[in-house]
Scaffold this motif. Structure first.
Motif, PDB file in Angstrom:
ATOM      1  N   THR A   1       0.842  -1.190   0.000  1.00  0.00           N
ATOM      2  CA  THR A   1       0.000   0.000   0.000  1.00  0.00           C
ATOM      3  C   THR A   1       0.877   1.239   0.000  1.00  0.00           C
ATOM      4  O   THR A   1       1.711   1.415   0.888  1.00  0.00           O
ATOM      5  CB  THR A   1      -0.908   0.014   1.256  1.00  0.00           C
ATOM      6  N   LYS A   2       0.681   2.083  -1.000  1.00  0.00           N
ATOM      7  CA  LYS A   2       1.383   3.372  -1.043  1.00  0.00           C
ATOM      8  C   LYS A   2       0.561   4.374  -0.234  1.00  0.00           C
ATOM      9  O   LYS A   2      -0.644   4.520  -0.430  1.00  0.00           O
ATOM     10  CB  LYS A   2       1.564   3.839  -2.476  1.00  0.00           C
ATOM     11  N   TRP A   3       1.229   5.057   0.690  1.00  0.00           N
ATOM     12  CA  TRP A   3       0.582   5.972   1.639  1.00  0.00           C
ATOM     13  C   TRP A   3       1.359   7.270   1.628  1.00  0.00           C
ATOM     14  O   TRP A   3       2.578   7.271   1.775  1.00  0.00           O
ATOM     15  CB  TRP A   3       0.623   5.306   3.013  1.00  0.00           C
ATOM     16  N   ARG A   4       0.672   8.374   1.417  1.00  0.00           N
ATOM     17  CA  ARG A   4       1.307   9.688   1.394  1.00  0.00           C
ATOM     18  C   ARG A   4       0.793  10.531   2.557  1.00  0.00           C
ATOM     19  O   ARG A   4      -0.410  10.608   2.768  1.00  0.00           O
ATOM     20  CB  ARG A   4       1.032  10.393   0.064  1.00  0.00           C
ATOM     21  N   ILE A   5       1.717  11.123   3.289  1.00  0.00           N
ATOM     22  CA  ILE A   5       1.371  12.025   4.383  1.00  0.00           C
ATOM     23  C   ILE A   5       1.862  13.416   4.010  1.00  0.00           C
ATOM     24  O   ILE A   5       2.956  13.577   3.462  1.00  0.00           O
ATOM     25  CB  ILE A   5       1.961  11.553   5.730  1.00  0.00           C
ATOM     26  N   THR A   6       1.023  14.418   4.273  1.00  0.00           N
ATOM     27  CA  THR A   6       1.344  15.795   3.920  1.00  0.00           C
ATOM     28  C   THR A   6       1.413  16.637   5.184  1.00  0.00           C
ATOM     29  O   THR A   6       0.481  16.628   5.995  1.00  0.00           O
ATOM     30  CB  THR A   6       0.288  16.361   2.944  1.00  0.00           C
ATOM     31  N   LEU A   7       2.525  17.346   5.339  1.00  0.00           N
ATOM     32  CA  LEU A   7       2.771  18.167   6.528  1.00  0.00           C
ATOM     33  C   LEU A   7       2.930  19.629   6.137  1.00  0.00           C
ATOM     34  O   LEU A   7       3.453  19.937   5.055  1.00  0.00           O
ATOM     35  CB  LEU A   7       4.047  17.702   7.230  1.00  0.00           C
ATOM     36  N   MET A   8       2.507  20.514   7.029  1.00  0.00           N
ATOM     37  CA  MET A   8       2.748  21.943   6.830  1.00  0.00           C
ATOM     38  C   MET A   8       4.260  22.186   6.819  1.00  0.00           C
ATOM     39  O   MET A   8       5.018  21.437   7.441  1.00  0.00           O
ATOM     40  CB  MET A   8       2.083  22.761   7.945  1.00  0.00           C
ATOM     41  N   ALA A   9       4.693  23.231   6.130  1.00  0.00           N
ATOM     42  CA  ALA A   9       6.132  23.502   5.994  1.00  0.00           C
ATOM     43  C   ALA A   9       6.808  23.784   7.333  1.00  0.00           C
ATOM     44  O   ALA A   9       8.021  23.619   7.455  1.00  0.00           O
ATOM     45  CB  ALA A   9       6.348  24.672   5.037  1.00  0.00           C
ATOM     46  N   ASN A  10       6.034  24.159   8.355  1.00  0.00           N
ATOM     47  CA  ASN A  10       6.620  24.421   9.674  1.00  0.00           C
ATOM     48  C   ASN A  10       6.351  23.295  10.674  1.00  0.00           C
ATOM     49  O   ASN A  10       6.533  23.473  11.875  1.00  0.00           O
ATOM     50  CB  ASN A  10       6.109  25.757  10.231  1.00  0.00           C
ATOM     51  N   SER A  11       5.953  22.128  10.184  1.00  0.00           N
ATOM     52  CA  SER A  11       5.664  20.997  11.062  1.00  0.00           C
ATOM     53  C   SER A  11       6.927  20.557  11.790  1.00  0.00           C
ATOM     54  O   SER A  11       7.972  20.350  11.171  1.00  0.00           O
ATOM     55  CB  SER A  11       5.125  19.821  10.240  1.00  0.00           C
ATOM     56  N   PRO A  12       6.847  20.347  13.112  1.00  0.00           N
ATOM     57  CA  PRO A  12       8.009  19.823  13.830  1.00  0.00           C
ATOM     58  C   PRO A  12       8.357  18.396  13.398  1.00  0.00           C
ATOM     59  O   PRO A  12       9.482  17.940  13.599  1.00  0.00           O
ATOM     60  CB  PRO A  12       7.580  19.869  15.302  1.00  0.00           C
ATOM     61  N   SER A  13       7.416  17.692  12.775  1.00  0.00           N
ATOM     62  CA  SER A  13       7.662  16.308  12.360  1.00  0.00           C
ATOM     63  C   SER A  13       8.489  16.198  11.080  1.00  0.00           C
ATOM     64  O   SER A  13       8.930  15.103  10.732  1.00  0.00           O
ATOM     65  CB  SER A  13       6.330  15.571  12.186  1.00  0.00           C
ATOM     66  N   ILE A  14       8.733  17.294  10.414  1.00  0.00           N
ATOM     67  CA  ILE A  14       9.631  17.258   9.252  1.00  0.00           C
ATOM     68  C   ILE A  14      11.018  16.805   9.700  1.00  0.00           C
ATOM     69  O   ILE A  14      11.709  16.090   8.963  1.00  0.00           O
ATOM     70  CB  ILE A  14       9.653  18.611   8.521  1.00  0.00           C
ATOM     71  N   ALA A  15      11.406  17.160  10.917  1.00  0.00           N
ATOM     72  CA  ALA A  15      12.708  16.724  11.444  1.00  0.00           C
ATOM     73  C   ALA A  15      12.800  15.199  11.510  1.00  0.00           C
ATOM     74  O   ALA A  15      13.876  14.625  11.306  1.00  0.00           O
ATOM     75  CB  ALA A  15      12.954  17.335  12.824  1.00  0.00           C
ATOM     76  N   PHE A  16      11.687  14.529  11.785  1.00  0.00           N
ATOM     77  CA  PHE A  16      11.640  13.056  11.800  1.00  0.00           C
ATOM     78  C   PHE A  16      12.014  12.520  10.420  1.00  0.00           C
ATOM     79  O   PHE A  16      12.857  11.626  10.293  1.00  0.00           O
ATOM     80  CB  PHE A  16      10.227  12.612  12.197  1.00  0.00           C
ATOM     81  N   PHE A  17      11.387  13.058   9.383  1.00  0.00           N
ATOM     82  CA  PHE A  17      11.662  12.596   8.021  1.00  0.00           C
ATOM     83  C   PHE A  17      13.059  12.999   7.560  1.00  0.00           C
ATOM     84  O   PHE A  17      13.736  12.228   6.878  1.00  0.00           O
ATOM     85  CB  PHE A  17      10.582  13.096   7.061  1.00  0.00           C
ATOM     86  N   ASP A  18      13.509  14.208   7.948  1.00  0.00           N
ATOM     87  CA  ASP A  18      14.887  14.624   7.611  1.00  0.00           C
ATOM     88  C   ASP A  18      15.902  13.648   8.200  1.00  0.00           C
ATOM     89  O   ASP A  18      16.849  13.243   7.518  1.00  0.00           O
ATOM     90  CB  ASP A  18      15.173  16.035   8.139  1.00  0.00           C
ATOM     91  N   ALA A  19      15.708  13.271   9.463  1.00  0.00           N
ATOM     92  CA  ALA A  19      16.638  12.341  10.126  1.00  0.00           C
ATOM     93  C   ALA A  19      16.615  10.983   9.426  1.00  0.00           C
ATOM     94  O   ALA A  19      17.666  10.357   9.229  1.00  0.00           O
ATOM     95  CB  ALA A  19      16.280  12.191  11.601  1.00  0.00           C
ATOM     96  N   TRP A  20      15.445  10.524   9.041  1.00  0.00           N
ATOM     97  CA  TRP A  20      15.299   9.247   8.351  1.00  0.00           C
ATOM     98  C   TRP A  20      16.029   9.283   7.004  1.00  0.00           C
ATOM     99  O   TRP A  20      16.814   8.395   6.680  1.00  0.00           O
ATOM    100  CB  TRP A  20      13.823   8.948   8.166  1.00  0.00           C
ATOM    101  N   ILE A  21      15.790  10.321   6.227  1.00  0.00           N
ATOM    102  CA  ILE A  21      16.434  10.453   4.913  1.00  0.00           C
ATOM    103  C   ILE A  21      17.947  10.575   5.065  1.00  0.00           C
ATOM    104  O   ILE A  21      18.711   9.905   4.356  1.00  0.00           O
ATOM    105  CB  ILE A  21      15.852  11.667   4.150  1.00  0.00           C
ATOM    106  N   ASN A  22      18.402  11.400   6.010  1.00  0.00           N
ATOM    107  CA  ASN A  22      19.849  11.569   6.220  1.00  0.00           C
ATOM    108  C   ASN A  22      20.514  10.265   6.647  1.00  0.00           C
ATOM    109  O   ASN A  22      21.621   9.940   6.197  1.00  0.00           O
ATOM    110  CB  ASN A  22      20.123  12.667   7.248  1.00  0.00           C
ATOM    111  N   ALA A  23      19.851   9.500   7.515  1.00  0.00           N
ATOM    112  CA  ALA A  23      20.410   8.220   7.966  1.00  0.00           C
ATOM    113  C   ALA A  23      20.522   7.233   6.802  1.00  0.00           C
ATOM    114  O   ALA A  23      21.528   6.531   6.666  1.00  0.00           O
ATOM    115  CB  ALA A  23      19.558   7.631   9.087  1.00  0.00           C
ATOM    116  N   GLN A  24      19.514   7.191   5.963  1.00  0.00           N
ATOM    117  CA  GLN A  24      19.555   6.298   4.799  1.00  0.00           C
ATOM    118  C   GLN A  24      20.640   6.729   3.818  1.00  0.00           C
ATOM    119  O   GLN A  24      21.351   5.877   3.263  1.00  0.00           O
ATOM    120  CB  GLN A  24      18.195   6.262   4.090  1.00  0.00           C
ATOM    121  N   ASP A  25      20.763   8.037   3.594  1.00  0.00           N
ATOM    122  CA  ASP A  25      21.803   8.534   2.691  1.00  0.00           C
ATOM    123  C   ASP A  25      23.190   8.172   3.215  1.00  0.00           C
ATOM    124  O   ASP A  25      24.061   7.770   2.447  1.00  0.00           O
ATOM    125  CB  ASP A  25      21.683  10.047   2.499  1.00  0.00           C
ATOM    126  N   ALA A  26      23.390   8.300   4.524  1.00  0.00           N
ATOM    127  CA  ALA A  26      24.691   7.964   5.111  1.00  0.00           C
ATOM    128  C   ALA A  26      24.969   6.461   5.015  1.00  0.00           C
ATOM    129  O   ALA A  26      26.088   6.045   4.729  1.00  0.00           O
ATOM    130  CB  ALA A  26      24.750   8.419   6.570  1.00  0.00           C
TER     131      ALA A  26
END
Length: 144
Positions: free
Chosen positions: A62-87
């Motif tokens: 199942t493809k699931w898309r979540i949309t957050l406001m640009a000032n959402s504190p939860s963007i940091a969660f996704f940033d950390a996830w993406i950065n960890a995967q990139d590393a």
């Protein structure tokens, strides 16, 4: 009494093994679009030349898309996830729970992979919402 269709009181919890082993509550949803999913193929159906139908269950994700406001504190969660995967140059999988209090339903989501993401908000008159896509191996509904 039937539940309501209110989504304003929904709650989303996501956890990523080793990065966020304790599920984090996602906050700062977009006002017009919290999350959406694609339809899934549940069965394969074929018609034989004799007019008899045959069908069978097929696995699906199942493809699931979540949309957050640009000032959402939860963007940091996704940033950390993406950065960890990139590393790591590999993927981390995720688990999640969506609680929809209005209709009294919860969805347990398992073995998710972050498959798409907006790594920077679009800047227009105001900063625009950002969307992340997670592909789940399983989404299991249950009453609350």
């Amino acid at each position: 009494m039937a539940g309501t269709i209110t989504s304003a009181n929904s709650q989303i919890f996501l956890g990523v093994a080793t990065i966020f082993p304790v599920a984090q509550q996602i906050q700062g949803y977009a006002a017009e679009d919290i999350f959406d999913t694609d339809d899934v193929e549940l069965a394969e159906v074929a018609m034989g030349l004799d007019g008899k139908q045959a069908s069978g269950w097929i696995p699906h994700n199942t493809k699931w898309r979540i949309t957050l406001m640009a000032n959402s504190p939860s963007i940091a969660f996704f940033d950390a996830w993406i950065n960890a995967q990139d590393a790591l140059q590999d993927v981390y999988t995720e688990t999640g729970i969506v609680l929809l209090k209005g209709p009294g339903r919860k969805y347990a989501m398992g073995n998710g992979t972050l498959t798409r993401g907006k790594v920077m908000p679009d800047a227009k008159k105001t900063l625009q919402p950002v969307t992340y896509e997670i592909t789940w191996e399983s989404v299991r509904p249950a009453p609350v």
